[in-house]
Design an enzyme around this catalytic site. Structure first.
Site, mmCIF file in Angstrom:
data_model
loop_
_atom_site.group_PDB
_atom_site.id
_atom_site.type_symbol
_atom_site.label_atom_id
_atom_site.label_comp_id
_atom_site.label_asym_id
_atom_site.label_seq_id
_atom_site.Cartn_x
_atom_site.Cartn_y
_atom_site.Cartn_z
ATOM 1 N N ASP A 8 2.202 38.340 5.630
ATOM 2 C CA ASP A 8 2.478 37.810 4.291
ATOM 3 C C ASP A 8 3.073 38.854 3.333
ATOM 4 O OD1 ASP A 8 0.462 36.504 5.790
ATOM 5 O OD2 ASP A 8 -0.237 35.400 4.038
ATOM 6 N N GLU A 39 4.964 33.348 2.497
ATOM 7 C CA GLU A 39 4.326 32.380 1.577
ATOM 8 C C GLU A 39 3.960 32.967 0.216
ATOM 9 O OE1 GLU A 39 0.475 30.832 2.077
ATOM 10 O OE2 GLU A 39 -0.447 32.793 2.268
ATOM 11 N N ASN A 67 -0.442 27.970 3.021
ATOM 12 C CA ASN A 67 -0.923 27.086 1.954
ATOM 13 C C ASN A 67 -0.136 27.243 0.658
ATOM 14 O OD1 ASN A 67 -2.441 29.647 2.265
ATOM 15 N ND2 ASN A 67 -3.361 29.064 0.316
ATOM 16 N N HIS A 68 0.575 28.357 0.493
ATOM 17 C CA HIS A 68 1.392 28.532 -0.721
ATOM 18 C C HIS A 68 2.849 28.091 -0.530
ATOM 19 C CE1 HIS A 68 -1.765 30.456 -2.983
ATOM 20 N NE2 HIS A 68 -1.982 31.305 -1.999
ATOM 21 N N HIS A 153 -2.280 30.155 10.328
ATOM 22 C CA HIS A 153 -2.579 30.564 8.959
ATOM 23 C C HIS A 153 -3.949 30.013 8.589
ATOM 24 C CE1 HIS A 153 -0.941 32.142 5.194
ATOM 25 N NE2 HIS A 153 -1.602 31.176 4.593
ATOM 26 N N HIS A 178 -2.932 34.936 6.476
ATOM 27 C CA HIS A 178 -3.606 34.322 5.322
ATOM 28 C C HIS A 178 -4.690 35.174 4.684
ATOM 29 C CE1 HIS A 178 -5.265 31.403 2.504
ATOM 30 N NE2 HIS A 178 -6.443 31.531 3.075
ATOM 31 N N HIS A 180 -4.852 38.350 4.433
ATOM 32 C CA HIS A 180 -4.208 39.521 3.821
ATOM 33 C C HIS A 180 -4.891 40.833 4.182
ATOM 34 C CE1 HIS A 180 -1.802 37.233 0.479
ATOM 35 N NE2 HIS A 180 -1.699 36.664 1.670
HETATM 36 FE FE LIG Z 1 -0.797 34.789 2.168
HETATM 37 FE FE LIG Z 2 -2.300 31.727 2.677
#
Ligand SMILES: [Fe+2]
Ligand SMILES: [Fe+2]
Length: 273
Positions: A8, A39, A67-68, A153, A178, A180
């Site tokens: 990410d 994302e 999700n983003h 994710h 996801h 991070h």
């Molecule tokens: Fe992320």
């Molecule tokens: Fe995410």
């Protein structure tokens, strides 16, 4: 094939290190295919078309989401004409874009890229296990593609590991995204799928999962939002996972990659000249 997946990208500092390092890494490591999770690329939330094109021009073959995906609403439009941008496959029917794509690399290799989202502590979506299984059954390794990569994710380590074992031997790489935060469990599973529970973000690690610390601390301690989440602006660590595959499309080498910033450094030394 030599594959590099980069986790990410968070905000400007994440974008900068990707654009700085990727062209050189592609050459130095003779990479065949680079996949980037984008994302959080635009201010920490979603992606816009300029940023997507910057990533593709810098040497990314494909960009995945999570999700983003649609936090920047323009992505709902441009995703339709960007075949190298992939959003979660288990979003509701009718969602713009695609959850899987078959890309052709510069050298003519065919790579299946799937983005799927876990459901534990996340949005209630369709079953990612069943949908991913359908996708890889429709595009089997060696027959219909030379490599297959799934960006899973998800929040929990258990769901990510269960998913990876579920598809072991049927894809080249399952890479978790996801959280991070990179995990130290990169490995080749018994049937030949490369796996890491989470590859970590590409962003400033003097932060709370990539965001300036003050607002997250305020929300945890006071339970009162005081401002917006802003991406932390210090030097980023580029985090990813490097995988080499054989003729069967299965992993034979895997290494974590962490370059720049505050984290301990790691390289795919088997590709270093
Ligand atoms: Fe992320
Ligand atoms: Fe995410």
């Amino acid at each position: 094939m030599r594959l590099l997946f980069i986790g990410d990208i968070v905000g400007r500092s994440g974008r900068n290190i990707l654009l700085d390092l990727l062209p050189g890494l592609r050459k130095e490591w003779k990479l065949d295919c680079v996949i980037v999770n984008g994302e959080n690329a635009a201010g920490g939330f979603g992606i816009n078309e300029q940023i997507l094109n910057d990533f593709l021009n810098a040497g990314a073959d494909c960009v995945t989401l999570g999700n983003h995906a649609f936090d920047q609403r323009e992505a709902l439009n441009f995703i339709s004409h960007q075949p190298r941008l992939v959003r979660p496959i288990n979003y509701p029917q009718g969602t713009p874009g695609r959850g899987a794509t078959l890309i052709e690399t510069e050298a003519g290799h065919r790579v299946l890229v799937v983005n799927a989202m876990g459901r534990v502590f996340m949005d209630p979506l369709d079953d990612p296990f069943a949908l991913a299984a359908d996708e890889i059954a429709a595009c089997p390794l060696q027959e219909a593609c030379d490599a297959a990569v799934i960006d899973f994710h998800a929040e929990t380590t258990s769901e990510k590991q269960a998913f990876a074992h579920f598809v072991d031997g049927r894809v080249s790489l399952v890479v978790g995204t996801h959280t991070h935060v990179p995990t130290a469990d990169h490995q080749i599973l018994p049937q030949g799928t490369g796996f890491i529970t989470d590859t970590g973000m590409t962003g400033d690690y003097d932060s709370v999962i990539g965001m300036e610390k003050e607002e997250p601390i305020r929300r945890f301690t006071r339970k009162v939002p005081g401002g917006r989440f802003e991406p932390a602006g210090g030097a980023a660590t580029l985090c990813g996972v490097a995988v080499e595959t054989n003729r069967a499309g299965l992993a034979v080498k895997i290494a974590p990659v962490r370059l720049g910033g505050r984290l301990s450094q790691a390289r795919a030394t088997f590709w270093d000249a």
